[in-house]
Design a protein around this motif. Structure first.
Motif, short mmCIF file in Angstrom:
data_model
loop_
_atom_site.label_atom_id
_atom_site.label_comp_id
_atom_site.label_asym_id
_atom_site.label_seq_id
_atom_site.Cartn_x
_atom_site.Cartn_y
_atom_site.Cartn_z
N THR A 50 35.44 27.48 42.54
CA THR A 50 35.50 28.13 43.84
C THR A 50 36.46 29.30 43.73
O THR A 50 37.28 29.37 42.80
CB THR A 50 36.00 27.16 44.92
N GLU A 51 36.36 30.21 44.67
CA GLU A 51 37.27 31.36 44.63
C GLU A 51 38.72 30.91 44.80
O GLU A 51 39.61 31.48 44.21
CB GLU A 51 36.87 32.37 45.70
N GLU A 52 38.92 29.86 45.59
CA GLU A 52 40.28 29.36 45.80
C GLU A 52 40.86 28.80 44.51
O GLU A 52 42.07 28.85 44.29
CB GLU A 52 40.31 28.29 46.89
N SER A 53 40.01 28.25 43.64
CA SER A 53 40.50 27.66 42.40
C SER A 53 40.92 28.72 41.38
O SER A 53 41.54 28.39 40.37
CB SER A 53 39.43 26.74 41.78
N LEU A 54 40.59 29.98 41.62
CA LEU A 54 40.97 31.04 40.69
C LEU A 54 42.42 31.48 40.89
O LEU A 54 43.02 32.06 39.98
CB LEU A 54 40.05 32.25 40.85
N GLY A 55 42.99 31.20 42.05
CA GLY A 55 44.38 31.58 42.32
C GLY A 55 45.34 30.92 41.34
O GLY A 55 45.22 29.74 41.04
N GLY A 56 46.27 31.70 40.80
CA GLY A 56 47.25 31.18 39.86
C GLY A 56 46.80 31.22 38.41
O GLY A 56 47.57 30.91 37.52
N ARG A 57 45.58 31.62 38.16
CA ARG A 57 45.08 31.68 36.78
C ARG A 57 45.42 33.03 36.16
O ARG A 57 45.71 34.00 36.84
CB ARG A 57 43.57 31.45 36.76
N ILE A 58 45.36 33.06 34.85
CA ILE A 58 45.65 34.27 34.09
C ILE A 58 44.34 34.90 33.65
O ILE A 58 43.44 34.20 33.18
CB ILE A 58 46.51 33.95 32.84
N GLY A 59 44.23 36.21 33.80
CA GLY A 59 43.04 36.93 33.37
C GLY A 59 43.42 38.15 32.56
O GLY A 59 44.61 38.45 32.36
N LYS A 60 42.41 38.85 32.10
CA LYS A 60 42.63 40.06 31.30
C LYS A 60 41.85 41.20 31.93
O LYS A 60 40.68 41.04 32.30
CB LYS A 60 42.16 39.82 29.87
N VAL A 61 42.48 42.36 32.07
CA VAL A 61 41.85 43.51 32.69
C VAL A 61 40.86 44.12 31.69
O VAL A 61 41.23 44.46 30.56
CB VAL A 61 42.90 44.56 33.12
N ILE A 62 39.58 44.24 32.11
CA ILE A 62 38.59 44.86 31.23
C ILE A 62 38.19 46.25 31.73
O ILE A 62 37.69 47.05 30.97
CB ILE A 62 37.34 43.96 31.05
N ILE A 63 38.40 46.51 33.02
CA ILE A 63 38.25 47.86 33.58
C ILE A 63 39.56 48.15 34.30
O ILE A 63 39.99 47.38 35.15
CB ILE A 63 37.05 47.94 34.54
N PRO A 64 40.25 49.26 33.94
CA PRO A 64 41.57 49.55 34.52
C PRO A 64 41.55 49.52 36.05
O PRO A 64 40.58 49.92 36.68
CB PRO A 64 41.89 50.95 34.02
N ILE A 65 42.65 49.03 36.60
CA ILE A 65 42.78 48.91 38.05
C ILE A 65 43.69 50.03 38.54
O ILE A 65 44.89 50.05 38.23
CB ILE A 65 43.38 47.53 38.44
N PRO A 66 43.13 50.99 39.31
CA PRO A 66 43.98 52.06 39.85
C PRO A 66 44.87 51.52 40.98
O PRO A 66 44.66 50.42 41.48
CB PRO A 66 42.97 53.09 40.38
N ALA A 67 45.84 52.34 41.39
CA ALA A 67 46.80 51.90 42.40
C ALA A 67 46.12 51.52 43.71
O ALA A 67 46.50 50.54 44.35
CB ALA A 67 47.84 52.99 42.64
N ASP A 68 45.15 52.28 44.13
CA ASP A 68 44.51 52.01 45.42
C ASP A 68 43.00 51.81 45.29
O ASP A 68 42.25 52.12 46.19
CB ASP A 68 44.82 53.13 46.41
N GLY A 69 42.58 51.27 44.16
CA GLY A 69 41.15 51.08 43.94
C GLY A 69 40.84 49.73 43.30
O GLY A 69 41.64 48.80 43.38
N PHE A 70 39.69 49.68 42.68
CA PHE A 70 39.22 48.42 42.10
C PHE A 70 38.96 48.58 40.62
O PHE A 70 38.50 49.61 40.16
CB PHE A 70 37.92 47.96 42.79
N GLY A 71 39.23 47.49 39.91
CA GLY A 71 38.90 47.38 38.50
C GLY A 71 38.18 46.06 38.29
O GLY A 71 37.61 45.51 39.22
N GLU A 72 38.24 45.56 37.07
CA GLU A 72 37.58 44.30 36.80
C GLU A 72 38.45 43.45 35.89
O GLU A 72 39.07 43.94 34.96
CB GLU A 72 36.21 44.54 36.15
N VAL A 73 38.45 42.13 36.19
CA VAL A 73 39.26 41.18 35.43
C VAL A 73 38.33 40.13 34.84
O VAL A 73 37.36 39.69 35.46
CB VAL A 73 40.31 40.50 36.35
N PHE A 74 38.66 39.74 33.62
CA PHE A 74 37.89 38.76 32.86
C PHE A 74 38.73 37.49 32.76
O PHE A 74 39.90 37.53 32.39
CB PHE A 74 37.62 39.37 31.48
N ILE A 75 38.11 36.33 33.13
CA ILE A 75 38.82 35.05 33.10
C ILE A 75 38.02 34.10 32.23
O ILE A 75 36.82 33.94 32.43
CB ILE A 75 38.94 34.46 34.53
N GLU A 76 38.69 33.48 31.27
CA GLU A 76 38.04 32.47 30.44
C GLU A 76 38.23 31.10 31.08
O GLU A 76 39.31 30.79 31.59
CB GLU A 76 38.63 32.45 29.04
#
Length: 180
Positions: free
Chosen positions: A106-132
């Motif tokens: 669930t989306e709630e279960s993702l809180g507190g997990r560690i991920g890796k940025v695969i698309i850079p996240i700008p200060a006021d925009g969106f990027g993408e994070v990869f979670i194993e």
């Protein structure tokens, strides 16, 4: 031996046909019965239908192929159906149920997990994070929690999830010094 005007062999066969038909119907319409299974924890239609089918099949085989008396074949059929239903329940159904639950997230279960940025996240925009995870890899859109840009390849801590977007913060591991 006869029961209600029918031979025991034909009773076993009728019970086998009925349990087979109900099992087929349960295969197609089983989701409607799942709610009953949640309310009564010991009620598992798959195990019960399996027991009836195995009982009637073994009873029919004992009656038609052996010279055992009906008083011997009945308890023997019950014993065989009980053992096989027990094995079906604990070695097939329980592991399948736990495997089904472990693959979901669930989306709630993702809180507190560690991920890796695969698309850079700008200060006021969106990027993408990869979670194993154990069930595979999850890729979700992310924004910076503190409005600080986060570069590609950095590890991030998922602080919150809102509207399908992860709010993340750069995760820094610090060395632990013992005895200081």
């Amino acid at each position: 031996m006869e029961l209600f005007g029918y031979t025991l062999e034909s009773m076993y066969l009728i019970l086998l046909l009925i349990s087979g038909t109900v099992t087929l119907l349960y295969l197609f319409f089983g989701d409607a019965v799942e709610g009953i299974g949640e309310a009564i924890s010991f009620f598992n239609p798959t195990t019960i239908l399996g027991f009836i089918a195995l009982f009637s099949a073994s009873g029919y085989l004992f009656e038609s192929l052996t010279s055992l008396s009906s008083f011997v074949s009945l308890p023997l059929s019950i014993a065989i159906a009980s053992v096989l239903s027990f094995l079906l329940h604990f070695f097939i159904l329980v592991p399948l149920k736990s495997a089904e639950e472990s693959l979901a997230y669930t989306e709630e279960s993702l809180g507190g997990r560690i991920g890796k940025v695969i698309i850079p996240i700008p200060a006021d925009g969106f990027g993408e994070v990869f979670i194993e995870s154990y069930s595979g890899m999850i890729s979700k859109p992310a924004s910076s929690y503190d409005n600080v840009p986060i570069a590609e390849g950095k590890q991030v801590l998922i602080i919150d999830v809102a509207g399908g977007v992860l709010h993340v913060k750069e995760y820094e591991t610090s060395p632990i010094f013992y005895g200081e």
